[in-house]
Every structure is written in structure tokens, then in C-alpha cells.
Scaffold this motif. Structure first.
Motif, PDB file in Angstrom:
ATOM      1  N   VAL A  67       0.829  -1.213   0.000  1.00  0.00           N
ATOM      2  CA  VAL A  67       0.000   0.000   0.000  1.00  0.00           C
ATOM      3  C   VAL A  67       0.861   1.260   0.000  1.00  0.00           C
ATOM      4  O   VAL A  67       0.339   2.366   0.171  1.00  0.00           O
ATOM      5  CB  VAL A  67      -0.950   0.018   1.219  1.00  0.00           C
ATOM      6  N   THR A  68       2.162   1.110  -0.204  1.00  0.00           N
ATOM      7  CA  THR A  68       3.072   2.261  -0.130  1.00  0.00           C
ATOM      8  C   THR A  68       3.663   2.565  -1.496  1.00  0.00           C
ATOM      9  O   THR A  68       4.364   1.740  -2.071  1.00  0.00           O
ATOM     10  CB  THR A  68       4.211   1.983   0.868  1.00  0.00           C
ATOM     11  N   SER A  69       3.374   3.743  -2.013  1.00  0.00           N
ATOM     12  CA  SER A  69       3.955   4.190  -3.270  1.00  0.00           C
ATOM     13  C   SER A  69       3.995   5.716  -3.278  1.00  0.00           C
ATOM     14  O   SER A  69       3.077   6.378  -2.780  1.00  0.00           O
ATOM     15  CB  SER A  69       3.148   3.690  -4.467  1.00  0.00           C
ATOM     16  N   GLY A  70       5.076   6.263  -3.794  1.00  0.00           N
ATOM     17  CA  GLY A  70       5.242   7.710  -3.822  1.00  0.00           C
ATOM     18  C   GLY A  70       5.808   8.277  -2.540  1.00  0.00           C
ATOM     19  O   GLY A  70       5.832   9.487  -2.345  1.00  0.00           O
ATOM     20  N   ALA A  71       6.321   7.399  -1.661  1.00  0.00           N
ATOM     21  CA  ALA A  71       6.834   7.854  -0.361  1.00  0.00           C
ATOM     22  C   ALA A  71       8.318   8.156  -0.424  1.00  0.00           C
ATOM     23  O   ALA A  71       9.055   7.605  -1.236  1.00  0.00           O
ATOM     24  CB  ALA A  71       6.574   6.782   0.698  1.00  0.00           C
ATOM     25  N   ALA A  72       8.759   9.030   0.472  1.00  0.00           N
ATOM     26  CA  ALA A  72      10.185   9.292   0.712  1.00  0.00           C
ATOM     27  C   ALA A  72      10.431   8.983   2.174  1.00  0.00           C
ATOM     28  O   ALA A  72       9.997   9.726   3.053  1.00  0.00           O
ATOM     29  CB  ALA A  72      10.545  10.726   0.371  1.00  0.00           C
ATOM     30  N   VAL A  73      11.094   7.883   2.449  1.00  0.00           N
ATOM     31  CA  VAL A  73      11.198   7.328   3.795  1.00  0.00           C
ATOM     32  C   VAL A  73      12.486   7.779   4.480  1.00  0.00           C
ATOM     33  O   VAL A  73      13.588   7.534   3.944  1.00  0.00           O
ATOM     34  CB  VAL A  73      11.151   5.788   3.745  1.00  0.00           C
ATOM     35  N   PRO A  74      12.407   8.438   5.638  1.00  0.00           N
ATOM     36  CA  PRO A  74      13.621   8.793   6.380  1.00  0.00           C
ATOM     37  C   PRO A  74      14.326   7.542   6.872  1.00  0.00           C
ATOM     38  O   PRO A  74      13.709   6.643   7.450  1.00  0.00           O
ATOM     39  CB  PRO A  74      13.091   9.618   7.568  1.00  0.00           C
ATOM     40  N   VAL A  75      15.644   7.463   6.648  1.00  0.00           N
ATOM     41  CA  VAL A  75      16.413   6.288   7.087  1.00  0.00           C
ATOM     42  C   VAL A  75      17.730   6.737   7.729  1.00  0.00           C
ATOM     43  O   VAL A  75      18.746   6.076   7.576  1.00  0.00           O
ATOM     44  CB  VAL A  75      16.689   5.309   5.921  1.00  0.00           C
ATOM     45  N   TYR A  76      17.699   7.845   8.455  1.00  0.00           N
ATOM     46  CA  TYR A  76      18.937   8.357   9.010  1.00  0.00           C
ATOM     47  C   TYR A  76      19.110   8.042  10.486  1.00  0.00           C
ATOM     48  O   TYR A  76      20.115   8.427  11.090  1.00  0.00           O
ATOM     49  CB  TYR A  76      19.089   9.865   8.772  1.00  0.00           C
ATOM     50  N   GLY A  77      18.177   7.359  11.083  1.00  0.00           N
ATOM     51  CA  GLY A  77      18.353   6.932  12.468  1.00  0.00           C
ATOM     52  C   GLY A  77      18.719   8.079  13.381  1.00  0.00           C
ATOM     53  O   GLY A  77      18.038   9.099  13.411  1.00  0.00           O
TER      54      GLY A  77
END
Length: 236
Positions: free
Chosen positions: A224-234
Motif C-alpha cells: 500500500v506504499t507508493s510515492g513515499a520518501a522514507v527517512p532512514v537516518y536513524g
């Protein structure tokens, strides 16, 4: 808690596969059972790939090379189910009025043009994917793409472009291909440790940790996820 993914029977194309993050993504897909097409510009003898990955040398800033590489991957493996656009680099240190146009051209070529061309030529095959959840694209944006800053405006602009192209691909391919991006900050690599020896390295996410997020976004668990920009910087 560890999560295991099953990509048995699927084909993943990973660009920038010779780098630290690209290599981590290749290993994660192989460990999950995928057939991996690992693409990069460097000579084959400079790349150490795990069993289950095949190397394709090509300049992904050149459309003819991208077209032929994608066609070769499809001929060899029968299709493409996931594309991960890792190819990219950083340049900075100068304000806008001191940045030469060669740096501008270089960063837009390596960071944005490679993502655009790989996506363009992979999309027709991704639309035909019979993987659970359909074909997927994950591209590498950056935390710094969210705002302007001193000394690396062009880099930030290229990574903002990656986000916007990702969003457009998601809109244009609803129901057939999911497209997402991740936004790292500083990644825990040998090169970054050498560049910033006094930094808190323990706060940096590793390539393996980022690869886990990428696999999730390519899995049916993120259907269900499309067009997202996911933070991955912890904590970085």
C-alpha cells in the motif's frame, strides 16, 4: 527482532552495485533468494559479488548503454521485478557562485540522470512483473534534499529531483508499479569514517540496515506504499 524476506523467483536490478550501499543491497536480495543483476561502471574485476548475482558493466548516464543493459538483463533472466537506483555520489564544499558548471553537470548526470534512465527503460518490464504486489522501484534520495544548505546546493537539488521523479512515477503507474525513495543522511561506510574520523559513527545507519528498508519497500508487505520518501537516518 529480525525480519526475513522471500524474493525467490524474482529478479532485482541494482545500479551502483560496486559501492558500499549497492553491495549491501545486492547481498540482501541474494540472501532473500532473488536473482540479482548488479550494474555499475567499474571493471568486473573490481567487483566482488555473492553467488546469485550477475554483473553488468554499463554507463547509466548513457541512454544507449542503459537500454542495452536492461534488455540484456531481461534476456538473461526473463524480466525485472524490482529496480533499485543506488548509483550516485556527493560533491560539495563551494557556494553557488563558486561552483563550476562541470560539477553541476556531473552531479545531475550521476545522481538524477541515472535514476531517470534506469527507471524509464525498466518500467515496461516492471509493469509486466507477476511478483506479489507488482513491480517496484526504490531510489536513493537524501535527508538534505528537504532544504537548502551551505556548500552543496547542487547535490541537494539532484536528490530533491530523485524524490520528485519518484512521486511522478508512482502517480503515472498506479496499480502496476510502486515507486518509493529512501532518504539517508550519513551512511556508515569506510570512506565516510575516513572523511569524518571524529564523528559519532555509532549513530550512522549501516548499508545493511538501509538494505532492509529497501527490501521491505520492494516486498508485498509494502503493497500500500507508493510515492513515499522514507527517512532512514536513524540517530545520524
Amino acid at each position: 527482532m529480525s525480519v526475513e524476506y522471500d524474493f525467490e523467483g524474482s529478479v532485482a536490478l541494482v545500479t551502483g552495485a560496486a559501492g558500499a550501499l549497492g553491495g549491501g543491497v545486492v547481498k540482501a536480495f541474494v540472501d532473500a533468494g532473488a536473482t540479482v543483476a548488479a550494474a555499475d561502471l567499474v571493471d568486473p574485476d573490481e567487483v566482488d559479488l555473492p553467488d546469485g548475482a550477475t554483473y553488468y558493466q554499463g554507463d547509466f548516464t548513457d541512454e544507449a548503454a542503459v537500454s542495452s543493459t536492461v534488455a540484456e538483463v531481461v534476456d538473461d533472466h526473463g524480466g525485472i521485478d524490482s529496480l533499485v537506483n543506488v548509483a550516485g555520489t556527493w560533491r560539495g564544499g563551494s557556494p553557488v557562485d563558486e561552483t563550476d558548471v562541470d560539477t553541476f553537470d556531473f552531479l545531475f548526470d550521476v545522481n538524477l540522470k541515472t535514476m531517470f534512465l534506469a527507471s524509464k527503460h525498466a518500467l515496461p518490464h516492471l509493469r509486466e512483473s507477476d511478483a506479489d504486489g507488482g513491480g517496484t522501484i526504490v531510489s536513493i534520495s537524501a535527508r538534505s534534499s528537504l532544504e537548502g544548505g551551505e556548500g552543496d546546493s547542487v547535490y541537494r537539488a539532484t536528490k530533491a529531483g530523485v524524490r520528485l521523479v519518484t512521486e511522478s512515477i508512482a502517480e503515472e503507474n498506479r496499480g502496476t508499479v510502486r515507486a518509493n525513495a529512501i532518504m539517508p543522511s550519513v551512511i556508515d561506510t569506510e570512506m565516510n569514517r575516513e572523511m569524518m574520523p571524529d564523528a559519532d559513527h555509532d549513530s550512522w545507519p549501516t548499508p545493511a540496515e538501509l538494505a532492509d528498508v529497501i527490501l521491505f519497500l520492494c516486498s508485498d508487505g509494502a503493497g500500500v506504499t507508493s510515492g513515499a520518501a522514507v527517512p532512514v537516518y536513524g540517530e545520524a
